[in-house]
Design a protein around this motif. Structure first.
Motif, PDB file in Angstrom:
ATOM      1  N   LYS B 656      -4.238   0.334  -9.040  1.00 30.46           N
ATOM      2  CA  LYS B 656      -3.498   1.041  -7.822  1.00 30.46           C
ATOM      3  C   LYS B 656      -4.363   1.986  -7.215  1.00 30.46           C
ATOM      4  CE  LYS B 656       0.682   1.624 -10.608  1.00 30.46           C
ATOM      5  NZ  LYS B 656       1.608   2.837 -11.069  1.00 30.46           N
ATOM      6  N   GLN B 700      -4.136   4.927   2.562  1.00 28.31           N
ATOM      7  CA  GLN B 700      -3.378   5.314   3.723  1.00 28.31           C
ATOM      8  C   GLN B 700      -3.233   4.221   4.650  1.00 28.31           C
ATOM      9  OE1 GLN B 700      -2.064   8.297   3.924  1.00 28.31           O
ATOM     10  NE2 GLN B 700      -3.312   9.426   5.155  1.00 28.31           N
ATOM     11  N   ALA B 703      -0.547   1.687   3.019  1.00 30.96           N
ATOM     12  CA  ALA B 703       0.853   2.425   2.909  1.00 30.96           C
ATOM     13  C   ALA B 703       1.480   2.113   4.529  1.00 30.96           C
ATOM     14  CB  ALA B 703       0.783   3.864   2.715  1.00 30.96           C
ATOM     15  N   ASN B 704       0.668   2.281   5.543  1.00 31.40           N
ATOM     16  CA  ASN B 704       1.140   2.314   6.662  1.00 31.40           C
ATOM     17  C   ASN B 704       1.520   0.729   6.958  1.00 31.40           C
ATOM     18  OD1 ASN B 704       1.019   4.617   8.194  1.00 31.40           O
ATOM     19  ND2 ASN B 704      -1.270   4.526   8.483  1.00 31.40           N
ATOM     20  N   THR B 706       2.437  -1.760   4.703  1.00 24.61           N
ATOM     21  CA  THR B 706       3.363  -2.285   4.019  1.00 24.61           C
ATOM     22  C   THR B 706       4.711  -1.499   4.138  1.00 24.61           C
ATOM     23  OG1 THR B 706       2.433  -0.987   1.993  1.00 24.61           O
ATOM     24  CG2 THR B 706       1.681  -3.266   2.221  1.00 24.61           C
ATOM     25  N   ARG B 707       4.663  -0.051   4.239  1.00 20.76           N
ATOM     26  CA  ARG B 707       5.742   0.602   4.039  1.00 20.76           C
ATOM     27  C   ARG B 707       6.237   1.337   5.248  1.00 20.76           C
ATOM     28  NH1 ARG B 707       4.846   4.080  -0.971  1.00 20.76           N
ATOM     29  NH2 ARG B 707       3.252   3.089  -1.353  1.00 20.76           N
ATOM     30  N   GLY B 708       5.247   1.359   6.257  1.00 21.47           N
ATOM     31  CA  GLY B 708       5.517   2.095   7.534  1.00 21.47           C
ATOM     32  C   GLY B 708       5.441   3.516   7.405  1.00 21.47           C
ATOM     33  N   SER B 709       5.073   4.141   6.149  1.00 22.50           N
ATOM     34  CA  SER B 709       4.894   5.457   6.008  1.00 22.50           C
ATOM     35  C   SER B 709       3.920   5.781   5.898  1.00 22.50           C
ATOM     36  CB  SER B 709       5.927   5.724   5.005  1.00 22.50           C
ATOM     37  OG  SER B 709       5.165   5.214   3.807  1.00 22.50           O
ATOM     38  N   SER B 710       3.308   7.148   5.562  1.00 25.08           N
ATOM     39  CA  SER B 710       2.149   7.593   5.494  1.00 25.08           C
ATOM     40  C   SER B 710       1.692   7.279   3.948  1.00 25.08           C
ATOM     41  CB  SER B 710       1.948   9.004   5.786  1.00 25.08           C
ATOM     42  OG  SER B 710       2.781   9.904   4.733  1.00 25.08           O
ATOM     43  N   GLY B 711       0.583   7.287   3.759  1.00 28.62           N
ATOM     44  CA  GLY B 711      -0.009   7.301   2.422  1.00 28.62           C
ATOM     45  C   GLY B 711       0.331   8.502   1.605  1.00 28.62           C
ATOM     46  N   SER B 755       6.696  11.775   8.011  1.00 32.32           N
ATOM     47  CA  SER B 755       7.297  12.697   6.736  1.00 32.32           C
ATOM     48  C   SER B 755       6.192  13.697   6.173  1.00 32.32           C
ATOM     49  CB  SER B 755       7.724  11.625   5.869  1.00 32.32           C
ATOM     50  OG  SER B 755       6.802  10.858   5.321  1.00 32.32           O
TER      51      SER B 755
END
Lengths: 183, 790
Positions: B656, B700, B703-704, B706-711, B755
């Protein structure tokens, strides 16, 4: 008035056969409200023994603990936050490195283990405690550790830190008093 | 012929009614001083006791009613004779005119009592007469109660020394003679009951016989109360006569009860002095008699006697109590009762051992002798399976442990391990745990390799599998407890002399290495740490020890450690082994043994590469490696480089991204040791931190996508704190502008962040607070921080 026992690095049975008899005499069930254990017990037996002293046992796992169920960090919220951290970051005995954790966790009292090296000091408005090894177990980091544990007496923002150390068969008690800043 | 329950109640009621009826008239006659009538009614009353219909239990109730009435009769007789209305001799004659023999004899005894009290004839004469007359009743139940009555009324009228009925020089003998005769006759009647009636009712009969035993035993009680019976008379007369009757009656129930009675009733010092005679009776008893209980009783009593006062002990030695008891048991167990079940024999030996430990605790040879006798009894048989017997053996083996509180003493007894060999595997383990617990409780320290060898032989049931066949029924919990107690035990083995300590460690290693994969994870760690303690001890002694024959060197110990930890790979326990290798590396570092430390690290890395597959375990392991490596100061440049290169390489390869990042920035400390001669390679530190930043960035972005969010923004803040650390330590590569850039970067990240992570915010805030705090400190630190704007 809340009594919290901070204890760790017993290393039973890898490095020590048992808690010193004098400590066992002193630690009676019913007197302590919470136990913060910073790991390396290592076996279920010892975990059960601590639980018998006080059901509110918070246990953070050290690298020699056999039961993988437990987390490596544990936090509680009472009137004061405290964290048990079994093995802080590298370098292991470095206080400044430890300070980073304090900032990250933003706690008033930080309890750590792993090094078997007793420490209790005030840092940036908080208190950092390493209760040493309760059995005086052999450690590569600390030479000749005396068996030790720490009792915290927390009264709102006032904290008394009692350090119990077994020197040459006698239990000696030392005390540090501090007041935590209000948030 | 034995009666039926309900009918019995009816008959008893009738009998009691009869007694009450006649008693009423008898009292009326007594009140009007009508002796003749009184006698007539009393005879009728006593005739109720002629019944054969009642069981002993019910007969007793009837008897007690009559007894009460007879007391009143006696009082009347006394008054009459005192008044002179009739002389006692005349009365004695008169009552013999009664028609039936049973009432006649009851009345005779009653008058006899008055006769003796009047002192118109010597007590011995009256008593002799009465005891012989009672022969007239040969029915067991009726006879026993009659003689019991005689015993009762005569107890306080015996011609004993110092009593008012004392006669001539031979007086005590007469008293004894009377009691023994009564006893003998009663015993004969009692035994006869066994043979009466149909065989199918034998058990019921024996039960009823048992209810009567105290009637017979009372005589022995009376004997013991006679003042004139001193040790000599007891030895010469009383005991031989009583034993003669006991042996000759050849009745199991009687023999068991009476032997027990003798032991209870007479004082312990008498038993001690007549030990040979007493013990001599045992082999002559019926084979079915439960001798072991009686013998055990005797030994327990003697043990308590010995414990009661120290002055008594020489007596035991003088009469050679131990050898007599030991021989007697041998005779009984081996010759007389060959078929005695093993549990019986062992129980006897347990009692004998208790006795020995109480009376002759310093005679280890006696203790060993008892164990040896046990071994003899057990040899030639298969391993014990009777759980009662094994329980007794555990008691046998535990007794010396409890007594001496020192395993060393038990280890000196050659027969001790031989007894253990006869236990089945399960019990052997139980005993081994008992031994270990005894050691732990007494915090005994076992200090020579020889003792350790003997000890581990004793507990071998725990150390390795005893049969080829694996015991499938082992409970997981129990197994863990067993092995943990072995682990704790290892810490109790210690000697300050390094040579001896090394021998101890080698002995332990020799044994536990045979334990197999299930046991090694428990037993290897304590051995390893014990060895590491020895290394440190030797280090501390350095310079004091001179000599070429020393084998206890750190190098030698590390070799042994290497081989021992290797064994864990067969379990397999790679994570534990890795940790232990790292511990050894640190110890080697402290001893200045660079090649040894390097070798341990090599092994740790190999394990990491090949065996630690779980990603979580990898994270823990790599941090342990980094932490340990950071503390090494023994490595030369080349070695150090190789190892740090490996460490950083693996850090970057963790699964990871956040784990990678954290491990890599931890590696930065490998290049900076905050000590005087420590390495301080500022460039490599910076390289690490920059690499960590790159990884954080990558995290970072991932995360953007794959998840559309911040890392994990928090990673940046952690790295910032690391920068601060090195900044303060004076790494020239970490400048205030570098810091400023990083702070701006984080601020940007946190603003664009959709977020927000409250803990990250808090962390950043406290970091900034810290910087402010440092700026305000003033002095050198304040100057350093001054350029930074937050």
């Amino acid at each position: 008035m809340v009594l919290v026992l901070a204890i760790g690095d017993l290393h039973i049975p890898h490095r020590a056969p048992d808690l010193p008899a004098k400590f066992k005499q002193m630690l009676v069930p019913g007197k302590i409200q919470h136990i913060l254990c910073v790991g390396n017990l290592c076996i279920e037996d010892v975990h059960d023994y601590l639980k018998s002293l006080c059901p509110d046992l918070h246990f953070a796992r050290g690298e020699y603990d056999e039961d993988a169920r437990y987390p490596e960090r544990k936090t509680h919220d009472w009137s004061i936050q405290a964290w048990a951290l079994p093995w802080p970051s590298v370098p292991w005995s470095d206080l400044d490195s430890l300070a980073m954790f304090q900032r990250q966790l933003d706690v008033d009292i930080l309890v750590t283990g792993h090094t078997s090296q007793f420490k209790a000091y005030k840092h940036e408005g908080g208190v950092v405690i390493n209760p040493g090894s309760a059995t005086g177990a052999h450690s590569s980091i600390t030479y000749d550790a005396n068996p030790r544990f720490v009792l915290l007496d927390i009264d709102d923002l006032r904290v008394w830190v009692y350090i119990y150390e077994l020197i040459d068969g006698q239990v000696k008690v030392d005390k540090i008093a501090t007041t935590l800043p209000a948030h | 012929m034995l009666p039926h329950g309900d009918d019995e109640e009816k008959w008893l009621a009738e009998g009691i009614a009869g007694i009450q009826h006649n008693a009423f008239y008898m009292h009326r006659a007594l009140d009007s001083n009508d002796l003749k009538d009184a006698l007539r009614y009393s005879v009728q009353m006593l005739s109720e006791l002629r019944t054969s219909l009642l069981s002993p239990h019910k007969y007793y109730e009837l008897y007690m009613r009559a007894f009460d009435e007879l007391r009143k009769m006696e009082m009347f007789f006394r008054e009459e004779t005192a008044r002179g209305t009739i002389s006692v001799i005349e009365l004695y004659e008169l009552v013999q005119h009664a028609g039936n023999i049973l009432p006649r004899l009851y009345l005779l005894c009653t008058v006899g009592s008055v006769y003796i009290k009047s002192k118109e004839a010597p007590a011995k004469d009256v008593l002799k007469d009465l005891v012989e007359m009672c022969r007239g009743i040969q029915h067991p139940v009726r006879g026993l109660f009659l003689r019991s009555y005689l015993c009762q009324i005569s107890r306080d009228k015996l011609p004993d020394i110092g009593s008012e009925y004392e006669g001539d020089a031979d007086t005590v003998n007469h008293a004894i003679e009377f009691v023994i005769q009564n006893f003998t006759e009663m015993n004969k009647l009692w035994v006869r009951m066994h043979h009466q009636g149909p065989t199918r009712e034998k058990d019921k009969r024996e039960k009823e016989r048992s209810q009567l035993r105290d009637l017979v035993g009372k005589n022995l009680h009376v004997l013991s109360q006679i003042e004139g019976v001193d040790l000599d008379i007891y030895k010469e007369t009383v005991l031989p006569r009583v034993l003669e009757q006991v042996v000759n009656c050849k009745d199991e129930l009687a023999q068991h009860y009476l032997m027990d009675c003798i032991i209870q009733v007479f004082p312990d010092e008498y038993h001690l002095q007549t030990l040979e005679t007493l013990l001599g009776a045992f082999p002559q008893l019926q084979p079915t008699v439960d001798i072991k209980t009686v013998l055990s009783q005797l030994m327990d009593r003697l043990s308590n006697y010995a414990a009661s006062s120290i002055e008594v002990l020489p007596e035991f030695l003088q009469v050679e109590a131990f050898s007599k008891l030991s021989n007697a048991i041998g005779k009984v167990v081996i010759e007389a009762q060959v078929d005695m079940p093993v549990v019986g024999a062992i129980t006897l030996y347990v009692s004998l051992l208790t006795f020995t430990l109480r009376v002759h605790p310093d005679r280890l040879d006696y203790v060993d002798q008892v164990l040896g006798a046990c071994v003899k009894k057990l040899s030639g048989r298969a391993k014990l399976e009777d759980s009662r017997a094994t329980k007794q053996i555990v008691a046998l083996l535990s007794a010396p442990l409890e007594k001496y509180n020192d395993i060393g003493t038990a280890l000196k007894l050659p027969n001790y391990p031989r007894v253990m060999d006869h236990l089945d595997n399960g019990t052997n383990k139980v005993m081994a745990v008992v031994i270990i617990q005894s050691i732990m409780k007494n915090t005994t320290c076992i200090s020579t390799a020889d003792k350790v060898e003997a000890l581990f032989e004793l507990i071998k049931g725990l150390i390795r599998d005893m049969d080829e066949t694996q015991d499938d029924e082992i409970d997981e919990e129990d197994f863990k407890e067993e092995q943990n107690s072995v682990a704790r035990l290892i810490h109790m083995l210690h000697n300050d002399d390094p040579e001896e300590m090394l021998k101890i460690l080698c002995t332990v290693r020799k044994h536990i290495i045979l334990g197999g994969p299930k046991r090694l994870p428990f037993t290897v760690p304590p051995l390893v740490f014990s060895a590491l303690k020895l290394v440190r001890h030797i280090q501390g002694q350095d310079g004091d020890v001179i000599g070429e024959e020393i084998s206890a060197t750190p190098k030698k110990i590390f070799q042994i450690l290497h081989q021992t930890i290797e064994a864990l790979l067969s379990v397999p326990s790679p994570e534990l082994a890795l940790r232990l290798y790292l511990q050894c590396a640190e110890a080697a570092n402290d001893c200045d043994l660079e090649p040894v430390a390097y070798e341990f690290f090599t092994q740790a890395f190999i394990l990491y590469e090949e065996e630690v597959a779980d990603s979580k375990a990898q994270v823990t392991a790599i941090h342990l490696i980094i932490g340990t490596l950071q503390r090494m100061n023994v490595f030369g440049v080349e070695n150090r480089d190789t190892l740090t290169h490996k460490a950083t390489g693996y850090s970057a390869k963790l699964l990871k991204k956040p784990d990678q990042c954290r491990a890599v920035y931890a590696c930065s400390h490998l290049f900076w040791v905050d000590e005087q001669d420590g390495i301080k390679d500022g460039e490599r530190v910076l390289l690490c931190l920059k690499r960590a930043l790159r990884i954080a960035n990558a995290a970072q972005q991932m995360a953007n996508v794959t998840r559309g969010s911040s890392g994990p923004v928090v990673l940046f803040i952690e790295i910032l704190n690391k920068y601060l650390y090195f900044f303060e330590k004076g790494n020239p590569q970490v400048t205030s502008s570098v810091l400023q850039g990083l702070i701006e970067l984080i601020k940007t990240e946190m603003q664009t962040d959709g977020s927000s992570d409250p803990s990250a915010d808090a962390f950043f805030a406290s970091t900034l607070r810290y910087i402010q705090f440092q700026k305000q400190k003033g002095g050198a630190m304040g100057e350093k921080y001054d350029p930074i704007k937050i």
